[in-house]
Design an enzyme around this catalytic site. Sequence first.
Site, PDB file in Angstrom:
ATOM      1  CB  THR A  70      -1.073   6.963  -2.827  1.00  0.00           C
ATOM      2  OG1 THR A  70      -1.381   6.344  -4.071  1.00  0.00           O
ATOM      3  CG2 THR A  70      -1.410   5.988  -1.718  1.00  0.00           C
ATOM      4  CB  ALA A 115       0.238  11.908   0.785  1.00  0.00           C
ATOM      5  CE  LYS A 116       7.436  11.028  -2.995  1.00  0.00           C
ATOM      6  NZ  LYS A 116       8.440  11.493  -2.018  1.00  0.00           N
ATOM      7  N   GLY A 117       2.700  11.708  -4.612  1.00  0.00           N
ATOM      8  CA  GLY A 117       2.008  11.881  -5.891  1.00  0.00           C
ATOM      9  C   GLY A 117       2.987  11.845  -7.036  1.00  0.00           C
TER      10      GLY A 117
END
Length: 426
Positions: A70, A115-117
């Site tokens: 995201t 962001a992050k994943g």
Amino acid sequence: MTVKTMEPKAEHHESSMFEAVLARLDVAAKIYGLSEEVANVLRNPQKQVKVSLPVMLDNGKVQVFEGFRTVHSTVLGPSKGGIRYAMDVNDDEVKALSAWMTFKCAVANLPYGGAKGGIKCDPRKMSVTELERLTKAYTIAMADVFGPDRDIPAPDMGTSGREMAWLVDAYNKVHRGDFPGVTTGKPVGLGGSLGRDAATGRGVMVATLAALKKMNLDPKNVTAAVQGFGNVGSHAARLLSEQGIKVCAIGDHTATFWNEKGIDVHAALRYAKENGGILKGFTGGVEIINTELLTANVDVLVPAALQNVITEEIATQIKAKLIVEGANGPTTPEADHILNEKKIIVVPDILANGGGVTVSYFEWVQNKSGYYWPEEEVNTKHDASMNLAFETVWDNTTQFKTSMRIGAYITALKKVELGIKAKGVF
Ligand code: NAD
């Protein structure tokens, strides 16, 4: 000193981490007077990508994994945020962590968005070769999302420099070139920065000293408890003790220890190193139960392990005067309200653990210039950056007569709002 607050209680749906972020955002937006349009932009992540990753296991069978990324915001620069490998990774958690990254980077004055994943998997049950194939499959699936000037991952829970080296390798092959700046947290020697490993714990130490100064407390007369003895907790405990703070309690998922005279943190580090990274069996203190560390009779509490450990119930029993959040999201919005009432100062996660992303930014700058700095230079620049972020948040906290958490959100909102307005919306 602060913190007489008229802060409204943050309301959210308890099971949703993203709702918890929005609850704090709404409180800060109201106190600061953020326009509804800008608040709405921030309530909705910019991009959400979900991929399925068929990966050949060592036994010849194919397992399909779910991968997430995201991008919450790129208003202030390319998005930045870690990749988490865990069984409970889901859309909601990744969305929440991505929004936190937007605010954390803004508070730390970095030219980054958030962001992050993550990948839903249990890395401890997978072989090294399976993890390499999974990481490379994820990178290829995200090859158009990631980019040194677009979206820059980093390690998070369950990943480390090893995964980042695999990620760079796969990205380089797709894009046919050498792009070390596509990720940070790489091993030193492969584009990683000196000082990155200890950076988050170092930031916790700098933030603690800055807060103690505001409280007119001498570190030499202060006691602390640190929950978590991984990357953040172990470095934080070591650096706090090196500053003369008596660390009376430490713990991890295997055991928690108390020593009124102060734990020998270097001995605990040696013990953990020799025993597979865990504290179970350490003899430098008496064993206590996990939650007793959170409510221990100390001046400073550093939660540096899990999210949501400081609940309403725990908050009512906390004796520390200062909480410095090494972990992301260790305090629930309901507990915030109680801590505010008790006038406990909380240096919030988006400020306190920003040392990691700050040195990630230095790594990226070094990758771009191809020139690598000595560790002292990294540490000096880090400490200056952390102190500046602390002072800015403190000023907003005092100006808006609120908690440091909301002061930190306001600090971030001011910067992101400026970016959104200056760039314009079409
Ligand atoms: P880590 O995996 O290195 O360490 C986690 C520690 O927490 C371990 O010591 C583990 O035993 C302990 N732990 C797990 N369950 C526990 C329990 N029930 N009770 C007590 N201890 C428990 O992870 P980390 O990188 O140190 O991250 C810790 C927190 O800090 C996370 O919230 C992470 O998102 C946040 N954080 C990390 C960084 C970083 O640079 N590593 C940066 C910012 C924020």
